[in-house]
Motif scaffolding. Structure first.
Motif, PDB file in Angstrom:
ATOM      1  N   ALA A  76      27.403  -9.213 -16.130  1.00 46.58           N
ATOM      2  CA  ALA A  76      26.942  -9.874 -17.355  1.00 46.58           C
ATOM      3  C   ALA A  76      26.010  -8.926 -18.087  1.00 46.58           C
ATOM      4  CB  ALA A  76      26.228 -11.176 -17.029  1.00 46.58           C
ATOM      5  N   THR A 133      31.002 -10.686 -18.775  1.00 47.12           N
ATOM      6  CA  THR A 133      30.418 -11.750 -19.577  1.00 47.12           C
ATOM      7  C   THR A 133      29.421 -11.116 -20.533  1.00 47.12           C
ATOM      8  OG1 THR A 133      30.612 -13.285 -17.728  1.00 47.12           O
ATOM      9  CG2 THR A 133      29.081 -13.884 -19.464  1.00 47.12           C
ATOM     10  N   ALA A 145      23.013 -17.145 -17.037  1.00 51.30           N
ATOM     11  CA  ALA A 145      24.261 -16.433 -17.341  1.00 51.30           C
ATOM     12  C   ALA A 145      24.059 -14.918 -17.303  1.00 51.30           C
ATOM     13  CB  ALA A 145      24.793 -16.859 -18.703  1.00 51.30           C
ATOM     14  N   TYR A 148      33.374 -14.611 -22.533  1.00 51.05           N
ATOM     15  CA  TYR A 148      33.987 -14.133 -21.301  1.00 51.05           C
ATOM     16  C   TYR A 148      35.077 -13.125 -21.654  1.00 51.05           C
ATOM     17  CZ  TYR A 148      31.493 -18.050 -19.336  1.00 51.05           C
ATOM     18  OH  TYR A 148      30.509 -18.922 -18.968  1.00 51.05           O
ATOM     19  N   VAL A 157      27.986 -17.530 -24.776  1.00 49.51           N
ATOM     20  CA  VAL A 157      28.549 -16.631 -23.777  1.00 49.51           C
ATOM     21  C   VAL A 157      29.992 -16.324 -24.156  1.00 49.51           C
ATOM     22  CG1 VAL A 157      29.234 -16.394 -21.361  1.00 49.51           C
ATOM     23  CG2 VAL A 157      27.071 -17.441 -21.924  1.00 49.51           C
TER      24      VAL A 157
END
Length: 94
Positions: free
Chosen positions: A78, A50, A72, A39, A37
């Motif tokens: 995201a 994300t 996530a 950010y 991931v």
């Protein structure tokens, strides 16, 4: 390329190249995809976001399991990376 067509490169040392095959169990474990991931920070007129990547697309110190990656990806703002096609790697297996 078939092994019969491979030739050593002159001047290159191959002393650290493994010469034993991995067991099929170890090989299948290595082929399991993993995700990371990234950010992206909040900037003026751009909310933070994300990005989900397949391991190797962007440097990261932590990998995620499939379940963690899916969680996530469900978070607000995201998205999956289009360069490494992270969304496709998370699609249900056919």
């Amino acid at each position: 390329m078939p092994p019969a067509h491979a030739r050593p490169v002159p001047g290159v040392s191959y002393e650290h190249v493994p010469t034993r095959r991995l067991s099929s169990e170890a090989t299948s474990q290595e082929r399991l995809p993993a995700w990371t991931v990234q950010y992206l920070p909040h900037r003026p007129r751009h909310p933070g976001a994300t990005l989900l990547h397949v391991v190797g697309c962007t440097p990261s110190d932590r990998t995620l399991t499939r379940e963690e990656a899916l969680v996530a990806l469900r978070q607000p703002r995201a998205a999956a990376c289009i360069e490494c096609d992270a969304a496709r790697s998370l699609a249900p297996e056919q």
